[in-house]
Design an enzyme around this catalytic site. Structure first.
Site, PDB file in Angstrom:
ATOM      1  N   GLY A 157      -4.066  -5.950   6.079  1.00 19.91           N
ATOM      2  CA  GLY A 157      -5.067  -4.813   6.824  1.00 19.91           C
ATOM      3  C   GLY A 157      -5.602  -5.273   7.992  1.00 19.91           C
ATOM      4  N   THR A 177       0.990   0.055   6.132  1.00 22.08           N
ATOM      5  CA  THR A 177       0.736  -0.423   5.015  1.00 22.08           C
ATOM      6  C   THR A 177       1.132  -2.289   6.014  1.00 22.08           C
ATOM      7  OG1 THR A 177       1.233  -1.617   3.360  1.00 22.08           O
ATOM      8  CG2 THR A 177       3.350  -0.496   4.649  1.00 22.08           C
ATOM      9  N   GLY A 178       0.867  -2.754   4.730  1.00 25.40           N
ATOM     10  CA  GLY A 178       0.545  -4.978   5.300  1.00 25.40           C
ATOM     11  C   GLY A 178       0.023  -5.229   5.749  1.00 25.40           C
ATOM     12  N   ARG A 229     -12.966  -9.017  -0.274  1.00 23.91           N
ATOM     13  CA  ARG A 229     -12.707  -8.684   0.815  1.00 23.91           C
ATOM     14  C   ARG A 229     -12.179  -7.077   0.618  1.00 23.91           C
ATOM     15  NH1 ARG A 229      -6.700  -6.409   1.627  1.00 23.91           N
ATOM     16  NH2 ARG A 229      -6.176  -7.406   3.777  1.00 23.91           N
ATOM     17  N   VAL A 230     -12.359  -6.574   1.955  1.00 28.41           N
ATOM     18  CA  VAL A 230     -11.550  -4.826   1.770  1.00 28.41           C
ATOM     19  C   VAL A 230     -10.539  -4.336   3.150  1.00 28.41           C
ATOM     20  CG1 VAL A 230     -12.808  -2.596   2.156  1.00 28.41           C
ATOM     21  CG2 VAL A 230     -13.918  -4.112   0.852  1.00 28.41           C
ATOM     22  N   GLY A 231      -9.730  -4.294   2.658  1.00 26.46           N
ATOM     23  CA  GLY A 231      -9.123  -4.158   3.608  1.00 26.46           C
ATOM     24  C   GLY A 231      -8.458  -2.820   4.581  1.00 26.46           C
ATOM     25  N   ASP A 232      -7.858  -2.329   5.368  1.00 21.13           N
ATOM     26  CA  ASP A 232      -7.497  -1.234   6.345  1.00 21.13           C
ATOM     27  C   ASP A 232      -7.071  -0.001   5.869  1.00 21.13           C
ATOM     28  OD1 ASP A 232      -4.831  -1.854   5.608  1.00 21.13           O
ATOM     29  OD2 ASP A 232      -4.099  -0.391   7.191  1.00 21.13           O
ATOM     30  N   THR A 284       1.197  -1.492  -0.409  1.00 25.23           N
ATOM     31  CA  THR A 284       0.281  -0.301  -0.167  1.00 25.23           C
ATOM     32  C   THR A 284       0.710   1.076  -0.136  1.00 25.23           C
ATOM     33  OG1 THR A 284      -1.350  -1.334   1.437  1.00 25.23           O
ATOM     34  CG2 THR A 284      -1.374   1.166   1.529  1.00 25.23           C
TER      35      THR A 284
HETATM   36  N1  GLY Z   1      -2.597  -3.083   3.939  1.00 21.69           N
HETATM   37  C1  GLY Z   1      -3.827  -3.581   2.313  1.00 21.69           C
HETATM   38  C2  GLY Z   1      -5.011  -3.681   2.628  1.00 21.69           C
HETATM   39  O1  GLY Z   1      -4.316  -5.175   3.531  1.00 21.69           O
HETATM   40  O2  GLY Z   1      -5.221  -4.738   2.013  1.00 21.69           O
END
Ligand code: GLY
Length: 326
Positions: free
Chosen positions: A238, A235-236, A212-215, A184
């Site tokens: 989420g 980043t990483g 799926r949606v991340g952070d 990210t």
């Molecule tokens: N940090 C990005 C994600 O997990 O989607």
């Protein structure tokens, strides 16, 4: 998995840092104090992104315009495989993008599961500026983007398509930490007026489950800005930031007196103390405070971040928890 030895080490690290908060502010190595303007961003693709943001900042532009201009650079670059066009698709071969933006007045905008629009950050900015809402997702977000004049385009490059087909053949091999699957871009800027803003944009985890949606589009998890105190981005993996509301945590730790570096370290340690299996993933936090001091910390070796100010233009390797525990 955590073991008892790691747990004791984490507890000791945690108390050592807590006692530091009240007595001193620790700056990143070699960092002059009180720099502004300044822009920081995650990973190597932050270097060209910072230059675009820097142009805005040095023309007396606002930090919110700087971060939007900055992260548009990797969004438009098909060779950056984790942001915008050219990003890794989900399990079914669809590129779905997440992004959010936040300014110095607590205004924020976000889009999630957005398809076929190259610049999710600018759509998030429009959500912030032109709607009463914070977040639009999926089809609604795409329809909103089209209403605002954005065009649809195919974001799955030939390279991504071929790799995805190979991945399908290999029976969904396990993802490897730091191997271009969660990179990210999160960007934080402090402008000449002393105002902070941030932006965060990603194609998310490679070959993720559809939906799926991340952070990255979640205010507080992938990005948070409080103009009185500081800003943080992540980043990483989420899911770890979402479970801990990681970026809000970093800003709150700065509010309690932690430097950006200390706050990032404490937030990673919180993840390690609370979340089983954390050692299988990468998480990196990056923070910038109101004075222009910055810091970063991550779980695994390999995370780096880009800094641009009058004094410096460089890529810095973040310290990490795994080496500390060894
Ligand atoms: N940090 C990005 C994600 O997990 O989607």
């Amino acid at each position: 998995m955590r073991n008892r030895r790691d747990f004791l080490k984490l507890s000791l690290l945690g108390s050592a840092l807590t006692s530091c908060f009240t007595s001193r502010t620790v700056l990143a190595a070699g960092q002059p104090k009180s720099q502004r303007p300044i822009v920081v961003s995650t990973w190597e693709h932050g270097m060209p992104a910072n230059l675009a943001a820097w142009k805005v900042l040095t023309e007396n532009g606002k930090s919110i315009d700087a971060v939007e201009a900055g992260v548009r650079v990797p969004e438009a670059d098909p060779d950056v495989r984790t942001v915008g066009i050219g990003g890794y698709p989900d399990r079914d071969g669809n590129v779905t993008l997440d992004a959010c933006i936040m300014d110095s007045n607590m205004n924020c905008g976000s889009v999630a599961y957005l398809q076929n629009i190259k610049h999710p950050i600018s759509v998030a900015r429009k959500v912030m500026d032109e709607t009463p809402h914070v977040m639009l997702v999926g089809k609604g977000a795409q329809e909103f983007a089209l209403q605002k004049g954005y065009q649809t385009e195919n974001l799955l490059t030939e390279k991504s398509r071929l790799e995805w087909q190979e991945w399908l053949k290999n029976g969904q091999a396990r993802q490897q930490i730091n191997i271009e699957n969660h990179d990210t871009i999160g960007m934080l800027a402090l402008d000449t007026f002393g105002n902070l803003s941030g932006a965060c944009t990603t194609s998310g985890a490679a070959y993720k489950l559809p939906g799926r949606v991340g952070d990255s589009p979640i205010i507080g998890a992938g990005l948070y800005v409080d103009n009185e105190i500081g800003a943080a981005t992540a980043t990483g993996m989420g899911e770890l930031m979402m479970k801990t509301v990681g970026c809000h945590l970093v800003v709150e730790l700065m509010r309690q007196g932690a430097s950006p570096q200390q706050a990032c370290e404490q937030a990673v340690q919180r993840i390690a103390r609370k979340l089983d299996g954390y050692a299988d993933y990468q998480v990196g936090f990056l923070a910038l405070n109101k004075q222009g001091d910055y810091g970063a910390y991550c779980i695994q070796p390999g995370f780096n971040y880009a800094v641009k100010s009058v004094q410096t233009e460089r890529l810095i390797n973040s310290d990490n928890l795994m080496e500390t525990l060894r």
